[in-house]
Each structure stands twice: as structure tokens, then as C-alpha cells.
Enzyme design. Structure first.
Site, PDB file in Angstrom:
ATOM      1  N   LYS A 126       0.840  -1.204   0.000  1.00  0.00           N
ATOM      2  CA  LYS A 126       0.000   0.000   0.000  1.00  0.00           C
ATOM      3  C   LYS A 126       0.872   1.250   0.000  1.00  0.00           C
ATOM      4  O   LYS A 126       0.574   2.224  -0.680  1.00  0.00           O
ATOM      5  CB  LYS A 126      -0.950  -0.005   1.197  1.00  0.00           C
ATOM      6  N   LYS A 205      -4.311  -8.355  -9.438  1.00  0.00           N
ATOM      7  CA  LYS A 205      -5.302  -8.870  -8.484  1.00  0.00           C
ATOM      8  C   LYS A 205      -6.499  -7.922  -8.401  1.00  0.00           C
ATOM      9  O   LYS A 205      -6.315  -6.716  -8.307  1.00  0.00           O
ATOM     10  CB  LYS A 205      -4.661  -8.994  -7.094  1.00  0.00           C
ATOM     11  N   LYS A 208     -10.455  -3.710  -4.142  1.00  0.00           N
ATOM     12  CA  LYS A 208     -11.305  -2.536  -3.951  1.00  0.00           C
ATOM     13  C   LYS A 208     -10.519  -1.255  -4.181  1.00  0.00           C
ATOM     14  O   LYS A 208     -11.080  -0.242  -4.539  1.00  0.00           O
ATOM     15  CB  LYS A 208     -11.873  -2.525  -2.527  1.00  0.00           C
TER      16      LYS A 208
HETATM   17  P1  AMP Z   1     -11.128  -7.189   1.303  1.00  0.00           P
HETATM   18  O1  AMP Z   1     -11.772  -6.676   0.057  1.00  0.00           O
HETATM   19  O2  AMP Z   1      -9.674  -6.837   1.354  1.00  0.00           O
HETATM   20  O3  AMP Z   1     -11.879  -6.860   2.545  1.00  0.00           O
HETATM   21  O4  AMP Z   1     -11.161  -8.781   1.188  1.00  0.00           O
HETATM   22  C1  AMP Z   1     -12.222  -9.573   1.656  1.00  0.00           C
HETATM   23  C2  AMP Z   1     -11.938 -11.018   1.363  1.00  0.00           C
HETATM   24  O5  AMP Z   1     -11.897 -11.232  -0.054  1.00  0.00           O
HETATM   25  C3  AMP Z   1     -10.587 -11.508   1.890  1.00  0.00           C
HETATM   26  O6  AMP Z   1     -10.717 -12.844   2.339  1.00  0.00           O
HETATM   27  C4  AMP Z   1      -9.696 -11.449   0.698  1.00  0.00           C
HETATM   28  O7  AMP Z   1      -8.608 -12.360   0.748  1.00  0.00           O
HETATM   29  C5  AMP Z   1     -10.662 -11.829  -0.412  1.00  0.00           C
HETATM   30  N1  AMP Z   1     -10.232 -11.257  -1.683  1.00  0.00           N
HETATM   31  C6  AMP Z   1     -10.082  -9.937  -1.974  1.00  0.00           C
HETATM   32  N2  AMP Z   1      -9.675  -9.774  -3.243  1.00  0.00           N
HETATM   33  C7  AMP Z   1      -9.554 -11.023  -3.768  1.00  0.00           C
HETATM   34  C8  AMP Z   1      -9.171 -11.526  -5.046  1.00  0.00           C
HETATM   35  N3  AMP Z   1      -8.848 -10.720  -6.052  1.00  0.00           N
HETATM   36  N4  AMP Z   1      -9.167 -12.873  -5.232  1.00  0.00           N
HETATM   37  C9  AMP Z   1      -9.518 -13.717  -4.223  1.00  0.00           C
HETATM   38  N5  AMP Z   1      -9.883 -13.304  -3.005  1.00  0.00           N
HETATM   39  C10 AMP Z   1      -9.909 -11.979  -2.770  1.00  0.00           C
END
Ligand code: AMP
Ligand code: TRP
Length: 339
Positions: A126, A205, A208
Site C-alpha cells: 500500500k 489482483k 477494492k
Molecule cells: P477485502 O476486500 O480486502 O476486505 O477482502 C475480503 C476477502 O476477499 C478476503 O478474504 C480477501 O482475501 C478476499 N479477496 C479480496 N480480493 C480477492 C481476489 N482478487 N481474489 C480472491 N480473493 C480476494
């Protein structure tokens, strides 16, 4: 149905599943295939305790708009319920309804070594991307460890990007336990075997914060526009291509049955007259996304019209989650001399 899950080996004893997602943006296909789908399907097939929460404390490390945060917390709860999470089988709650995790965060911070956080890849990434880090962003993995340990969680279903955070939670638990005795249980990560790293529209990847994500409930023109952005190249349909190198196929693989997917792959591999072009493949993808989430979109509309029901589920979830966290907090306080 059997889920494509890889278990990294939890401790013996009763299983408790727990995970969280940040309401820092709309939940996207990476969140769904990497995490949320497991959160919904696991409780239906694994009779165990299941806790899933909306990580609003974590979102504050980047969010600066109170109305937006409030809306996204609600939207995230609705997302889970619309996609089929059954509140009778899994406890759904808001992280900040359990303030004890902040007390546990502090205890873990007092026994954990600083090096653990200095090695955290997600923080470094980040910062490398230009984010000016606040103290909370640095402490993020400690709060996440407290989330996990507060509920005696043994299995944490997440995407691959969170694995290091779970290792940090293991280390923080071990540090505290080595000083004060066996207070915290050791958690393990649980990864989707196939989709632990879903790519974004640009091939990096899906995230958000990268502007490359596709909202789970996107539909109609905005969906077509987003899928139109998936990177391709200028090779004509007739040219035989290796589908393994095509980002579009990573997306199709999320939605199509294996036999249909193989059929498209074969036609692209062969090329020649009548071989599908990128536009054709994108049309198929759009139709598949529309179809897959149509029932959930309809349930989402119903839930949007019934905010009291969503509040009720979150409040009920908070009461249950909090009772667990209070017990863990008390145990940890006693162990270190605060009680
Ligand atoms: P976050 O958006 O960072 O709160 O992620 C929420 C959940 O989604 C976490 O378990 C992340 O590891 C999973 N996650 C986020 N982005 C991805 C992605 N591109 N592929 C697979 N899992 C994801
Ligand atoms: N850091 C996680 C993410 O961005 C969200 C999260 C917070 C979490 N606390 C957690 C995930 C505890 C699993 C367990 O995806």
C-alpha cells in the site's frame, strides 16, 4: 455440493470458522469467489460455529466519508444475505459492535515483536502504491489477529492475500501464550483451491483499491461496459491462440461449467473460420454473470426495502459474537494481571 477448499491444518477440537470483509468499497467478484462464497456455503455443509463480520474498524484506515462508510456497512450485510447466508447457521455481525477486540488488540501489541509488522507485505504494498500510511494501517494485522483470536477461531476462510495476516495472528497468539500461558487458540487459513486470487479487469489482483474490480451485482449496461474493459489484444478470431494466456478465460472459468469452458478453449486453440473472437467471448461472459447473480439481485432488492430486518440480524449477531469475545477478553485480562 463439495467445495474446492484447501485446509492448511487447524488444531484438533471443535471447529470455529471466522472471517471478515472490509466495507471499504462494494464487494467484488474477487471477494465473492475468494471468500464470501465459502462463508455462505461452509455453514450449510459444516455443522460448526461460524462467525462472519463486516470489518468497519479496519475500513477506517482508508475511509474518510461517514455516510459512505455507513452505507457500505449496510450494503455488505445485504450482500451476504442476498447471496444466501443463513443467519440461523452463521453469525453475521459488525466488527465495531464488539469493542472487546480493541482490548485484545492492545494485549497482543504488548507481547508481539515489532518485526512482525515490519515484514507485513500488504502494508508495504500500500505504501509503495503511494498511500500515506496512518498508524492504524500499520497496526491493522494486530486488530485482525484480535478479531480471529477473540472468537477462538480455528479456521479462517480468506483469499490468498490474507494468508500472511493469519500467520501474523498465529505468531501474536504464540507470543502472548508463551508469556502468560495457553490463552489463545491457534488459527489456520482456509483457501479456496481454485479461486484464491481472482484477477481484476486489468489482469492484476482484483481489489477494492485498484479501480479494477467488478461489483457482484453489476448488471445491464454498466456490466457490459466493465467487461468491455477486460484487456485483450488485436489478434483476429481466426488466429489460433493459447487460451491459457487470455485473461478473458480466467473470468469465464469463474462462471462456466467445465465442459462448456473446455469447448470454448478448444475453439480458440483451433482458430480458423467460425472461431470465437474476443467480443463473442465477452458476450458469453456477460450473459453468465447476469444469470448467475439474478436470484441474488432480486433478494438484494427485497432487503434494501426492509432495513429493519437487516438491523435485526446484525444486532442478534452482535450479541452472540460479543458474548464470545467478552469471555476471551476476561481470560486474557486475568492471565496478564489486569483482573
Ligand atoms: P477485502 O476486500 O480486502 O476486505 O477482502 C475480503 C476477502 O476477499 C478476503 O478474504 C480477501 O482475501 C478476499 N479477496 C479480496 N480480493 C480477492 C481476489 N482478487 N481474489 C480472491 N480473493 C480476494
Ligand atoms: N483484512 C481482511 C481483508 O481485507 C478483513 C479482515 C479483518 C479479516 N479482520 C479479519 C479477515 C479477520 C479474516 C479474519 O480482507
Amino acid at each position: 455440493m463439495t467445495l474446492p477448499i484447501a485446509d492448511t491444518g487447524a488444531d484438533a477440537g471443535p471447529k470455529t470458522y471466522l472471517s471478515g470483509v472490509q466495507p471499504s468499497g462494494l464487494q467484488h467478484l474477487g471477494n465473492y469467489f475468494g471468500a464470501i462464497r465459502q462463508h455462505i456455503e461452509l455453514p450449510a455443509r459444516e455443522p460448526a460455529e461460524h462467525f462472519y463480520f463486516i470489518a468497519d474498524y479496519h475500513a477506517l484506515t482508508t475511509s474518510r466519508d461517514r455516510d459512505e462508510l455507513r452505507n457500505r456497512v449496510r450494503e455488505t450485510a445485504i450482500t451476504y444475505l442476498a447471496l444466501g447466508l443463513d443467519p440461523k447457521l452463521a453469525t453475521l455481525f459488525r466488527q465495531s459492535d464488539v469493542p472487546e477486540v480493541q482490548e485484545i488488540t492492545w494485549l497482543l501489541a504488548t507481547t508481539g515483536g515489532l518485526g512482525l509488522l515490519e515484514r507485513a507485505v500488504s502494508f508495504k504494498e500500500k505504501v509503495e502504491r503511494g498511500l500515506k500510511p496512518n498508524i492504524g494501517l500499520f497496526l491493522y494485522p494486530v486488530l485482525m489477529a484480535a478479531d480471529i483470536l477473540a472468537y477462538d477461531s480455528t479456521l479462517v476462510p480468506v483469499g490468498a492475500d490474507q494468508v500472511q495476516h493469519i500467520e501474523i495472528a498465529q505468531d501474536l497468539a504464540a507470543s502472548f501464550n508463551s508469556v502468560y500461558g495457553e490463552v489463545f487458540r491457534r488459527p489456520s487459513a482456509l483457501l479456496s483451491k481454485e479461486h484464491s486470487k481472482v484477477p481484476g479487469l486489468d489482469g492484476q489482483k482484483m481489489s477494492k483499491s485498484y479501480g479494477n474490480s467488478l461489483w457482484i451485482f453489476e448488471s445491464g449496461k454498466p456490466l457490459a461496459k466493465a467487461i468491455g474493459k477486460i484487456a485483450t489484444d488485436s489478434r483476429p478470431p481466426e488466429e489460433a491462440k493459447d487460451p491459457a494466456g487470455l485473461l478473458l478465460f480466467d473470468f469465464l472459468a469463474l462462471f462456466l461449467a467445465p465442459s462448456e469452458l473446455e469447448d470454448w478453449r478448444e475453439r480458440v486453440r483451433r482458430g480458423g473460420v467460425g472461431a470465437p473472437g474476443y467480443g463473442h467471448l465477452k458476450q458469453r461472459l456477460i450473459a453468465a454473470v447476469e444469470e448467475r447473480f439474478a436470484p441474488a439481485r432480486a433478494r438484494r432488492a427485497e432487503l434494501l426495502a426492509d432495513p429493519a430486518e437487516v438491523d435485526r440480524i446484525l444486532e442478534q449477531g452482535a450479541r452472540k459474537a460479543r458474548a464470545r469475545a467478552v469471555a476471551t477478553r476476561d481470560r486474557a485480562f486475568r492471565a496478564c494481571g489486569l483482573r
